[in-house]
Design a protein around this motif. Structure first.
Motif, PDB file in Angstrom:
ATOM      1  N   LEU A   9      16.426 -41.226  78.873  1.00  0.00           N
ATOM      2  CA  LEU A   9      15.519 -42.187  79.489  1.00  0.00           C
ATOM      3  C   LEU A   9      14.569 -42.778  78.458  1.00  0.00           C
ATOM      4  CD1 LEU A   9      14.691 -40.382  82.859  1.00  0.00           C
ATOM      5  CD2 LEU A   9      16.160 -42.368  82.507  1.00  0.00           C
ATOM      6  N   ALA A  13      14.131 -46.763  77.316  1.00  0.00           N
ATOM      7  CA  ALA A  13      12.855 -47.469  77.211  1.00  0.00           C
ATOM      8  C   ALA A  13      12.654 -48.055  75.816  1.00  0.00           C
ATOM      9  CB  ALA A  13      11.709 -46.514  77.560  1.00  0.00           C
ATOM     10  N   GLU A  75      14.244 -53.279  82.329  1.00  0.00           N
ATOM     11  CA  GLU A  75      13.901 -51.869  82.229  1.00  0.00           C
ATOM     12  C   GLU A  75      14.567 -51.045  83.335  1.00  0.00           C
ATOM     13  OE1 GLU A  75      11.350 -54.319  79.944  1.00  0.00           O
ATOM     14  OE2 GLU A  75      11.758 -54.415  82.091  1.00  0.00           O
ATOM     15  N   VAL A  79      17.361 -48.060  82.871  1.00  0.00           N
ATOM     16  CA  VAL A  79      17.155 -46.732  83.453  1.00  0.00           C
ATOM     17  C   VAL A  79      18.338 -46.360  84.347  1.00  0.00           C
ATOM     18  CG1 VAL A  79      15.761 -45.421  85.098  1.00  0.00           C
ATOM     19  CG2 VAL A  79      14.649 -46.743  83.298  1.00  0.00           C
TER      20      VAL A  79
END
Length: 252
Positions: A9, A13, A75, A79
């Protein structure tokens, strides 16, 4: 597992500003050079520009106009892909191959939605990198999941055949049907998308394409019923190809 989740994760990012830049730079009409400045005020943007431009807010650092994909969408897509890769629990090299494909597919999705085109630089990068990395995964071997051994050379050959076969069908539709067929950009994207599906198995090739066509048909019906598009309108197919591949990967 906790470290696995957090590291992937975090990686998603970390690459988000790069993906946002790709989307903003390539969301231009065909034959136009990459966007390098804000359309509203002309302020330059890029990886070395104001962080605000490539942040989840997606706003020009000078005039505050939106640049590229809507806020948070890139984003959230990254994810979602990271979660799918974690849950898939493949071997390290397989995961790297699928991650490479995803890092090319996410900007392609947003660019196709924005301007109905799939830039060659991204489709070719997706195809070349995915095939090479899957080849390394086949060569090295190892454990694909907790229960099943990682596929070997047979799976890599299947991935190559799937990508080439489905891309050929897309090209044939373009030659036979013209604008009513698939675009050449779709054929280039499916080289990598079908290769990912082929690595997972022939049933997944059929399943992933079925998901793509079903999602495209359902979306078309909804848009026609709500008068968002006309019968003569064009619906970009790239996002549905990507969706089909991600769904197949999530279910393996």
């Amino acid at each position: 597992m906790g470290t696995n989740w957090s590291s992937r994760l975090l990686a998603a990012a970390t690459v988000a500003p790069l993906i946002r830049w790709l989307v903003a730079a390539d969301s231009v009409p065909s034959g136009t050079g990459r966007r390098a400045t804000c359309d509203a005020c002309g302020a330059p943007f890029g990886l070395d520009g104001p962080l605000r431009t490539l942040s989840p807010l997606a706003r020009c650092g000078a005039c505050r106009q939106r640049i590229g994909a809507p806020p948070l969408t890139v984003e959230l897509a990254l994810v979602a892909v990271a979660v799918v890769l974690i849950l898939a629990d493949r071997s390290a090299l397989e995961t790297v191959a699928f991650a490479w494909w995803a890092l090319c597919a996410v900007p392609l999705l947003f660019v196709d939605l924005a301007v109905h085109r799939l830039p060659d630089r991204l489709t070719y990068a997706a195809a070349g990198g995915t095939v090479v990395l899957l080849g390394l995964a086949a060569l090295v071997g190892g454990t694909g999941t907790a229960d099943d051994p990682a596929p070997g050379g047979g799976a890599w050959l299947r991935a190559l055949l799937a990508g080439a076969a489905v891309a050929s069908l897309f090209v044939a539709s373009t030659l036979l049907l013209g604008r009513r067929g698939f675009g050449l950009g779709d054929a280039k994207l499916v080289l990598s998308s079908a290769a990912v599906l082929g690595w997972l198995g022939w049933p997944m090739v059929a399943f992933g394409l079925m998901v793509a066509f079903a999602a495209a048909a359902l979306t078309s019906v909804v848009l026609l019923a709500t008068h968002r598009v006309q019968w003569s309108g064009h619906l970009p197919f790239g996002p549905f190809l990507i969706l089909g591949s991600v769904v197949a990967l999530a279910l393996t």
